[in-house]
Design an enzyme around this catalytic site. Structure first.
Site, PDB file in Angstrom:
ATOM      1  N   ASP A  38       0.827  -1.203   0.000  1.00 49.17           N
ATOM      2  CA  ASP A  38       0.000   0.000   0.000  1.00 49.17           C
ATOM      3  C   ASP A  38       0.861   1.253   0.000  1.00 49.17           C
ATOM      4  OD1 ASP A  38      -2.884   1.095   0.587  1.00 49.17           O
ATOM      5  OD2 ASP A  38      -1.578   2.130   2.006  1.00 49.17           O
ATOM      6  N   LYS A  59      -3.113   3.552  -2.665  1.00 45.96           N
ATOM      7  CA  LYS A  59      -4.471   4.075  -2.479  1.00 45.96           C
ATOM      8  C   LYS A  59      -4.371   5.244  -1.513  1.00 45.96           C
ATOM      9  CE  LYS A  59      -8.104   1.549  -2.411  1.00 45.96           C
ATOM     10  NZ  LYS A  59      -8.525   1.794  -3.791  1.00 45.96           N
ATOM     11  N   MET A 171      -8.839  10.896   7.530  1.00 51.02           N
ATOM     12  CA  MET A 171      -9.191  11.354   6.181  1.00 51.02           C
ATOM     13  C   MET A 171     -10.066  12.613   6.210  1.00 51.02           C
ATOM     14  SD  MET A 171      -9.782   7.559   4.500  1.00 51.02           S
ATOM     15  CE  MET A 171     -10.448   6.852   6.031  1.00 51.02           C
TER      16      MET A 171
END
Length: 269
Positions: A38, A59, A171
């Site tokens: 990742d 991602k 996020m």
């Protein structure tokens, strides 16, 4: 259903530094035939998987990302060949990492799934600040929440604020002003708050502030993703939080002590 001979390990790579990996994670990497790495995981993980084919499957929010469906096809394809696939995710694999989708997909395909837990960036952020997310004098728990849902809607910020738990928001940097404004409808603007960027890594940066000024302070200090937003009275226990600017300036001028963090002051690890 016939089980395939290979398997997939969903591996929690931790927030950054390799020394935060668990021993179990290191052993899984050593046995890996294929490493799906990742973008938020430390690239040096590949050095711990000497026999693995390394495939980067980045991602990150706001960036060009590898489609989730493609990652799942890769896992199924290599596991079906009898290989040990390690899917290395930044932080904790079971927290905001789409592990649920991957586990369900692999089980439907008859593929064994192993889960290796690790340290989430929210815990690394708290460690960097030197605070307890569940300090019993300040709160009764901690809530981990993402700032936006799959359909790009948002959580019920008023309900979350009303819990009076420490909020660890993932996020959320692209919409931090909106998040703070919504929370301030329930919480006092003076509520302690912090942002920790690249938590648990050598590049870690921390900013202490209060809910009412957090968004402006973040913009002024140039903070961005990936970062964790922490809000709640427990954050007020961070060292240096209560200092005012004048006393810190006096310390600096006298060279009596290194500068300590202030409200709205950003500092590196």
């Amino acid at each position: 259903m016939t089980m395939v001979s290979g398997k997939v390990t969903l591996l929690s790579a931790g927030p950054g530094d390799l020394d935060l990996l668990t021993i179990r994670a290191a052993k899984a990497l050593e046995r890996a035939d294929v490493l799906l790495l990742d973008d938020l995981a430390n690239a040096q993980l590949a050095t711990l998987a000497p026999n693995a084919r390394v495939i980067r499957v980045g991602k990150r929010g706001g960036c060009k990302s590898t489609p989730q469906a493609f990652i799942q096809r890769l896992m199924r394809r290599y596991a079906a060949k009898g290989l040990h696939v390690v899917r290395a995710k930044g932080g904790e694999a079971l927290l905001f990492g789409r592990a649920g989708e991957e586990i369900a997909d692999l089980r439907r395909a008859g593929i064994e799934v192993e889960i290796v837990n690790g340290i989430s960036s929210g815990f690394a952020a708290a460690a960097g600040l030197g605070v307890s997310l569940t300090h019993r004098e300040h709160c009764q728990g901690v809530t981990f929440v993402t700032a936006h849902l799959q359909d790009d809607s948002e959580p019920d910020w008023a309900a979350l604020a009303a819990t009076r738990t420490t909020l660890a928001i993932y996020m959320g940097m692209s919409r931090i002003a909106h998040v703070c404004a919504r929370l301030a409808e329930t919480l006092a603007p003076s509520t302690p708050a912090a942002v920790v960027q690249w938590a648990g890594s050598a590049s870690e940066r921390r900013l202490l502030s209060r809910l009412g000024s957090l968004a402006d302070d973040v913009a002024a200090a140039g903070f961005g993703s990936p970062a964790v937003i922490l809000i709640g009275d427990a954050i007020g226990a961070a060292e240096g939080f209560a200092l005012d600017a004048s006393s810190a300036s006096a310390q600096d001028d006298a060279n009596a002590a290194p500068r300590r963090p202030l409200d709205g002051y950003a500092y590196a690890a």
